[in-house]
Design a protein around this motif. Structure first.
Motif, PDB file in Angstrom:
ATOM      1  N   ALA A  54       0.803  -1.354  -0.021  1.00 36.33           N
ATOM      2  CA  ALA A  54      -0.132   0.039  -0.079  1.00 36.33           C
ATOM      3  C   ALA A  54       1.002   1.185  -0.091  1.00 36.33           C
ATOM      4  O   ALA A  54       0.755   2.133  -0.801  1.00 36.33           O
ATOM      5  N   ALA A  55       1.838   1.198   0.644  1.00 39.03           N
ATOM      6  CA  ALA A  55       2.741   2.486   0.968  1.00 39.03           C
ATOM      7  C   ALA A  55       3.572   2.667  -0.502  1.00 39.03           C
ATOM      8  O   ALA A  55       3.626   3.841  -0.970  1.00 39.03           O
ATOM      9  N   ARG A  56       3.881   1.679  -1.134  1.00 41.81           N
ATOM     10  CA  ARG A  56       4.569   1.728  -2.586  1.00 41.81           C
ATOM     11  C   ARG A  56       3.701   2.279  -3.502  1.00 41.81           C
ATOM     12  O   ARG A  56       4.065   3.060  -4.481  1.00 41.81           O
ATOM     13  N   ALA A  57       2.565   1.709  -3.382  1.00 38.16           N
ATOM     14  CA  ALA A  57       1.153   2.418  -4.490  1.00 38.16           C
ATOM     15  C   ALA A  57       0.475   3.521  -4.000  1.00 38.16           C
ATOM     16  O   ALA A  57      -0.049   4.105  -4.860  1.00 38.16           O
ATOM     17  N   GLY A  58       0.997   4.128  -2.783  1.00 37.47           N
ATOM     18  CA  GLY A  58       0.419   5.349  -2.428  1.00 37.47           C
ATOM     19  C   GLY A  58      -1.172   5.166  -1.912  1.00 37.47           C
ATOM     20  O   GLY A  58      -1.739   6.310  -1.998  1.00 37.47           O
ATOM     21  N   ARG A  59      -1.356   4.075  -1.651  1.00 34.97           N
ATOM     22  CA  ARG A  59      -2.880   4.001  -1.049  1.00 34.97           C
ATOM     23  C   ARG A  59      -2.897   4.283   0.188  1.00 34.97           C
ATOM     24  O   ARG A  59      -1.756   4.109   1.057  1.00 34.97           O
ATOM     25  N   PRO A  60      -4.076   4.691   0.917  1.00 35.44           N
ATOM     26  CA  PRO A  60      -4.047   4.882   2.463  1.00 35.44           C
ATOM     27  C   PRO A  60      -3.894   3.678   3.148  1.00 35.44           C
ATOM     28  O   PRO A  60      -4.514   2.437   2.664  1.00 35.44           O
ATOM     29  N   VAL A  61      -3.334   3.764   4.331  1.00 37.72           N
ATOM     30  CA  VAL A  61      -3.027   2.468   5.174  1.00 37.72           C
ATOM     31  C   VAL A  61      -3.687   2.777   6.596  1.00 37.72           C
ATOM     32  O   VAL A  61      -3.380   3.914   6.986  1.00 37.72           O
ATOM     33  N   THR A  62      -4.013   1.877   7.168  1.00 35.71           N
ATOM     34  CA  THR A  62      -4.800   2.365   8.414  1.00 35.71           C
ATOM     35  C   THR A  62      -3.740   1.275   9.344  1.00 35.71           C
ATOM     36  O   THR A  62      -3.651  -0.030   9.405  1.00 35.71           O
ATOM     37  N   VAL A  63      -3.288   1.798  10.483  1.00 34.82           N
ATOM     38  CA  VAL A  63      -2.485   0.880  11.427  1.00 34.82           C
ATOM     39  C   VAL A  63      -3.310   0.770  12.625  1.00 34.82           C
ATOM     40  O   VAL A  63      -3.558   1.879  13.423  1.00 34.82           O
ATOM     41  N   PRO A  64      -3.952  -0.372  12.952  1.00 34.97           N
ATOM     42  CA  PRO A  64      -4.809  -0.446  14.121  1.00 34.97           C
ATOM     43  C   PRO A  64      -3.954  -0.489  15.476  1.00 34.97           C
ATOM     44  O   PRO A  64      -2.727  -0.994  15.556  1.00 34.97           O
ATOM     45  N   VAL A  65      -4.422   0.302  16.381  1.00 32.06           N
ATOM     46  CA  VAL A  65      -3.895   0.095  17.782  1.00 32.06           C
ATOM     47  C   VAL A  65      -4.932  -0.380  18.846  1.00 32.06           C
ATOM     48  O   VAL A  65      -5.935   0.178  18.963  1.00 32.06           O
ATOM     49  N   LEU A  66      -4.741  -1.335  19.525  1.00 34.47           N
ATOM     50  CA  LEU A  66      -5.479  -2.019  20.306  1.00 34.47           C
ATOM     51  C   LEU A  66      -5.303  -1.386  21.857  1.00 34.47           C
ATOM     52  O   LEU A  66      -4.087  -1.397  22.324  1.00 34.47           O
ATOM     53  N   VAL A  67      -6.315  -1.209  22.479  1.00 35.42           N
ATOM     54  CA  VAL A  67      -6.279  -0.727  23.873  1.00 35.42           C
ATOM     55  C   VAL A  67      -7.429  -1.205  24.695  1.00 35.42           C
ATOM     56  O   VAL A  67      -8.417  -1.868  24.013  1.00 35.42           O
ATOM     57  N   GLU A  68      -7.230  -1.405  26.085  1.00 35.58           N
ATOM     58  CA  GLU A  68      -8.138  -2.055  26.864  1.00 35.58           C
ATOM     59  C   GLU A  68      -9.362  -0.859  27.123  1.00 35.58           C
ATOM     60  O   GLU A  68      -8.744   0.048  27.576  1.00 35.58           O
ATOM     61  N   PRO A  69     -10.454  -1.198  27.106  1.00 36.88           N
ATOM     62  CA  PRO A  69     -11.449  -0.289  27.288  1.00 36.88           C
ATOM     63  C   PRO A  69     -11.207   0.608  28.697  1.00 36.88           C
ATOM     64  O   PRO A  69     -11.377   1.599  28.680  1.00 36.88           O
ATOM     65  N   GLY A  70     -10.752  -0.127  29.619  1.00 38.30           N
ATOM     66  CA  GLY A  70     -11.009   0.412  31.114  1.00 38.30           C
ATOM     67  C   GLY A  70      -9.310   0.962  31.349  1.00 38.30           C
ATOM     68  O   GLY A  70      -9.217   1.429  32.489  1.00 38.30           O
ATOM     69  N   GLY A  71      -8.573   0.799  30.219  1.00 41.41           N
ATOM     70  CA  GLY A  71      -6.976   1.390  30.631  1.00 41.41           C
ATOM     71  C   GLY A  71      -6.869   2.693  30.177  1.00 41.41           C
ATOM     72  O   GLY A  71      -6.735   3.095  29.088  1.00 41.41           O
ATOM     73  N   GLY A  72      -6.872   3.818  31.254  1.00 43.57           N
ATOM     74  CA  GLY A  72      -6.481   5.058  30.721  1.00 43.57           C
ATOM     75  C   GLY A  72      -5.129   5.587  30.091  1.00 43.57           C
ATOM     76  O   GLY A  72      -4.917   6.258  29.245  1.00 43.57           O
ATOM     77  N   SER A  73      -4.134   4.595  30.670  1.00 45.39           N
ATOM     78  CA  SER A  73      -3.137   4.911  29.850  1.00 45.39           C
ATOM     79  C   SER A  73      -2.864   4.412  28.582  1.00 45.39           C
ATOM     80  O   SER A  73      -2.066   4.868  27.769  1.00 45.39           O
TER      81      SER A  73
END
Length: 397
Positions: free
Chosen positions: A108-127
């Motif tokens: 995707a980066a080579r073709a110039g297409r948008p890329v989404t990088v998922p970031v996982l967090v716990e719902p109750g974790g403020g940090s």
């Protein structure tokens, strides 16, 4: 006659203490061990624990992004082979967030297409949500280089790898716009994190504790009849009192200097203005000296001094902010903490280490500590003088 005898008593007490391996353990090894433990734990508070989930066969763009995350000062990264493993670590509280590198990131980066990088967090974790901001900053910098590479390709031609390398070199040469966060008063109420937090607080804690526990030696010497025989020589009582006071002051200074030296050379602690730091170390040594000699005068058995002294020292240290900053406790507890000298000493170290203060900035706190030292030393001298002139229970004379 008083001064030579006092110096002889000081030398004898210091020599006896330095030959005691148990005393050396509590003077040096235990404080250093606690400094390491607390400094390591507290030093991690300014870093987020990030899991990086790698995809099979990932290309150089994904590898470079993982490297950027790993090199970020605010992130402590751990590699995971699967998203399931990262999710398990999140549930166990081992991570603040997890970054999943998409399998098609490079194409995707080579073709110039948008890329989404998922970031996982716990719902109750403020940090976790705070960690997302740090991750986003790194990913944005990485994306900016990819965009710059495509821009160069559109204007000048060339391959993607060539233009990406050029963008990477240019990013290293060009100084970005920096952001500095300041409090309204530009003054910190907390000691710096890491060893700069644990070293000064443990110096305050252990100099006082060891002085209190060291009172057992005075009690033992008193009960063995050594003082009684010295007074029969005759030796002035004031010489014995002055000699023991000098010994405890010397031991407190030796322990303080060892902690300061090890903190500076081994842990990289900056102790602030040298004159102000020396005055603070000396004043705290006087406070510890008064407490130690008073302990030897008050307690009737070495066992009492050895058991009650450290417990009392730990309790006062907790109240005075050696275990946690008084800035984070309720106002009434902060006020109660300043009823003990530890709080004033920790406040003075905070002024020196967090606010770049000097002698004038800690003069008021030094005056308060001087008052504590004067009261403790006066009570210690009066108490020890009375003890030395009374009959020894169960001892000779």
């Amino acid at each position: 006659m008083t001064l030579p005898v006092a110096l002889a008593v000081t030398r004898a007490t210091v020599r006896r203490t330095l030959r005691d391996r148990t005393a050396l353990f509590f003077m040096l090894l235990l404080p250093v061990a606690i400094i390491v433990v607390i400094g390591t734990v507290v030093g991690g508070f300014d870093q987020f624990r990030i899991g990086v989930v790698h995809s099979p066969g990932e290309g150089p763009v994904a590898v470079e992004l993982a490297g950027d995350l790993d090199r970020s000062d605010g992130l402590e990264t751990r590699a995971y082979a699967s998203e399931a493993a990262a999710r398990t670590a999140l549930r166990r509280g081992e991570l603040d967030a997890a970054v999943v590198l998409p399998a098609g990131l490079d194409s995707a980066a080579r073709a110039g297409r948008p890329v989404t990088v998922p970031v996982l967090v716990e719902p109750g974790g403020g940090s976790g949500y705070a960690a997302v901001s740090s991750v986003s900053a790194v990913v944005s910098d990485h994306a900016a280089r990819i965009q710059a590479a495509h821009f160069a390709m559109d204007r000048r031609g060339g391959g993607f790898e060539e233009r990406l390398a050029l963008a990477r070199v240019t990013a290293q040469r060009v100084r970005p716009v920096g952001i500095t966060t300041l409090t309204p008063s530009d003054r910190g109420d907390l000691l710096p994190l890491g060893y700069s937090y644990s070293a000064p607080t443990m110096l305050v804690l252990f100099v006082f504790i060891n002085s209190l526990a060291g009172g057992a030696a005075i009690v033992q010497t008193r009960r063995s009849g050594v003082y009684a025989r010295a007074l029969a020589a005759p030796v002035p009582v004031r010489a014995l009192v002055l000699g023991e006071t000098g010994a405890y002051l010397a031991l407190a200074l030796v322990q303080s200097l060892l902690i300061v030296t090890i903190g500076a050379l081994v842990f990289g602690v900056s102790w602030g203005d040298p004159v102000a730091a020396a005055l603070l170390v000396g004043m705290w040594a006087l406070v510890g000296t008064g407490a130690g000699v008073l302990s030897g005068a008050v307690f009737r058995t070495p066992e009492q001094a050895g058991a009650v002294g450290p417990a009392l020292g730990i309790g006062l240290g907790m109240l005075g902010g050696c275990m946690w900053p008084l800035a984070i406790v309720p106002g009434w507890l902060r006020a109660a903490g300043h009823a003990v000298p530890q709080a004033w000493a920790v406040d003075a170290w905070t002024e020196l280490l967090s606010r770049d203060g000097g002698v004038a900035d800690i003069a008021g706190r030094l005056a308060v500590l001087a008052g504590f030292a004067a009261v403790l030393l006066a009570l210690a001298a009066l108490g020890l003088r009375r003890r030395l002139t009374e009959p020894v229970p169960g001892g000779p004379g």
